[in-house]
Design a protein around this motif. Structure first.
Motif, short mmCIF file in Angstrom:
data_model
loop_
_atom_site.label_atom_id
_atom_site.label_comp_id
_atom_site.label_asym_id
_atom_site.label_seq_id
_atom_site.Cartn_x
_atom_site.Cartn_y
_atom_site.Cartn_z
N MET A 1 1.05 -1.21 0.19
CA MET A 1 -0.16 0.10 0.03
C MET A 1 0.81 1.21 -0.11
SD MET A 1 -2.93 1.44 2.68
CE MET A 1 -4.34 0.06 2.29
N ASP A 2 0.46 2.09 -0.80
CA ASP A 2 1.14 3.43 -0.76
C ASP A 2 1.24 4.24 0.58
OD1 ASP A 2 2.72 5.48 -1.98
OD2 ASP A 2 0.97 6.58 -2.83
N GLU A 3 2.40 5.08 0.86
CA GLU A 3 2.20 5.35 2.07
C GLU A 3 1.22 6.79 2.23
OE1 GLU A 3 5.12 4.87 0.63
OE2 GLU A 3 6.09 3.32 1.69
N LYS A 4 0.98 7.53 0.93
CA LYS A 4 -0.11 8.62 1.09
C LYS A 4 -1.42 8.01 1.26
CE LYS A 4 2.50 11.97 -1.52
NZ LYS A 4 2.64 12.97 -2.73
N LYS A 5 -1.56 6.90 0.53
CA LYS A 5 -2.90 6.37 0.80
C LYS A 5 -3.14 6.06 2.25
CE LYS A 5 -4.21 3.87 -3.15
NZ LYS A 5 -4.45 2.58 -3.81
N LEU A 6 -2.06 5.55 3.01
CA LEU A 6 -2.23 4.91 4.31
C LEU A 6 -2.45 6.31 5.28
CD1 LEU A 6 -2.16 2.87 6.54
CD2 LEU A 6 0.30 3.33 6.61
N ILE A 7 -1.82 7.30 4.83
CA ILE A 7 -1.92 8.59 5.74
C ILE A 7 -3.33 9.10 5.60
CG2 ILE A 7 -1.38 10.91 5.77
CD1 ILE A 7 1.58 10.11 5.01
N PHE A 8 -3.92 9.15 4.23
CA PHE A 8 -5.27 9.50 4.30
C PHE A 8 -6.22 8.76 4.83
CE2 PHE A 8 -3.55 11.64 0.19
CZ PHE A 8 -3.67 13.06 0.67
N ILE A 9 -5.68 7.41 4.99
CA ILE A 9 -6.99 6.35 5.47
C ILE A 9 -6.74 6.70 6.85
CG2 ILE A 9 -7.25 4.11 6.10
CD1 ILE A 9 -6.43 3.38 3.34
N LEU A 10 -5.79 6.85 7.35
CA LEU A 10 -5.60 7.12 9.04
C LEU A 10 -6.34 8.60 9.43
CD1 LEU A 10 -1.88 5.78 9.77
CD2 LEU A 10 -4.16 4.95 10.52
N ALA A 11 -5.83 9.44 8.53
CA ALA A 11 -6.61 10.96 8.76
C ALA A 11 -7.83 10.94 8.82
CB ALA A 11 -6.02 12.01 7.64
N GLY A 12 -8.55 9.82 8.04
CA GLY A 12 -9.96 9.66 7.67
C GLY A 12 -10.54 9.16 9.07
N ILE A 13 -9.86 8.35 9.58
CA ILE A 13 -10.21 7.42 10.74
C ILE A 13 -10.07 8.39 11.75
CG2 ILE A 13 -9.57 5.60 12.32
CD1 ILE A 13 -8.99 4.06 9.92
N LEU A 14 -9.19 8.94 12.10
CA LEU A 14 -8.86 10.17 12.97
C LEU A 14 -10.05 11.35 12.98
CD1 LEU A 14 -5.04 10.46 13.64
CD2 LEU A 14 -6.52 9.47 15.12
N LEU A 15 -10.24 11.70 11.98
CA LEU A 15 -11.30 12.85 11.74
C LEU A 15 -12.75 12.39 12.07
CD1 LEU A 15 -10.00 14.84 8.74
CD2 LEU A 15 -10.01 15.54 11.17
N THR A 16 -12.92 10.99 11.77
CA THR A 16 -14.19 10.56 12.11
C THR A 16 -14.62 10.26 13.52
OG1 THR A 16 -14.33 9.28 9.80
CG2 THR A 16 -15.67 8.39 11.36
N GLY A 17 -13.41 9.65 14.08
CA GLY A 17 -13.72 9.57 15.53
C GLY A 17 -13.63 11.04 16.19
N PHE A 18 -12.93 12.00 15.83
CA PHE A 18 -13.11 13.15 16.30
C PHE A 18 -14.16 14.01 16.30
CE2 PHE A 18 -12.51 17.92 15.64
CZ PHE A 18 -12.14 18.42 17.15
N PHE A 19 -14.97 14.01 14.92
CA PHE A 19 -16.21 14.36 14.67
C PHE A 19 -17.48 13.67 15.50
CE2 PHE A 19 -14.52 16.60 11.19
CZ PHE A 19 -14.50 17.87 11.64
N SER A 20 -17.20 12.33 15.66
CA SER A 20 -17.97 11.46 16.55
C SER A 20 -18.18 11.73 17.91
CB SER A 20 -17.51 10.16 16.46
OG SER A 20 -16.66 9.58 17.01
N LEU A 21 -17.24 12.44 18.59
CA LEU A 21 -17.39 13.11 19.97
C LEU A 21 -18.41 14.19 19.93
CD1 LEU A 21 -13.62 13.58 20.78
CD2 LEU A 21 -15.03 11.87 21.62
N PHE A 22 -18.90 15.02 18.66
CA PHE A 22 -19.97 15.83 18.65
C PHE A 22 -21.15 15.22 18.92
CE2 PHE A 22 -16.50 18.40 16.55
CZ PHE A 22 -16.42 19.45 17.34
N ILE A 23 -21.26 13.85 18.52
CA ILE A 23 -22.48 13.22 18.97
C ILE A 23 -22.59 13.06 20.40
CG2 ILE A 23 -23.50 11.07 18.44
CD1 ILE A 23 -22.20 10.75 15.95
N VAL A 24 -21.46 13.02 21.20
CA VAL A 24 -21.83 12.88 22.67
C VAL A 24 -22.13 14.43 23.29
CG1 VAL A 24 -20.68 12.42 24.46
CG2 VAL A 24 -20.40 10.94 22.48
N ILE A 25 -21.45 15.39 22.61
CA ILE A 25 -21.31 16.66 23.35
C ILE A 25 -22.74 17.49 22.83
CG2 ILE A 25 -20.50 19.09 22.82
CD1 ILE A 25 -17.86 17.79 22.70
N VAL A 26 -23.15 17.31 21.57
CA VAL A 26 -24.62 17.98 21.23
C VAL A 26 -25.79 17.63 22.29
CG1 VAL A 26 -26.04 18.34 19.32
CG2 VAL A 26 -23.79 18.44 18.90
#
Length: 65
Positions: A1-26
């Motif tokens: 797997m290309d390193e750039k693809k891996l970075i984008f996948i990890l960034a997507g997972i982290l951002l999804t987890g970060f924004f899922s916290l708003f489900i708890v806060i709202v």
């Protein structure tokens, strides 16, 4: 797997987890007691700073690869 693809996948997972916290806060706004706006503002500011640090770390990590 290309390193750039891996970075984008990890960034997507982290951002999804970060924004899922708003489900708890709202839902705090729907509690029967009146919300403590100062504490909520501090919590949201801290989460924003953590999110910015994560994004900056991913950016710097992608530049060094």
């Amino acid at each position: 797997m290309d390193e750039k693809k891996l970075i984008f996948i990890l960034a997507g997972i982290l951002l999804t987890g970060f924004f899922s916290l708003f489900i708890v806060i709202v839902p705090w706004m729907n509690w029967a007691r009146s919300p403590d706006w100062g504490a909520m503002a501090i919590d949201n500011l801290l989460m924003g700073l953590v999110g910015a640090a994560i994004i900056y770390g991913i950016y710097v990590g992608s530049k060094t690869m």
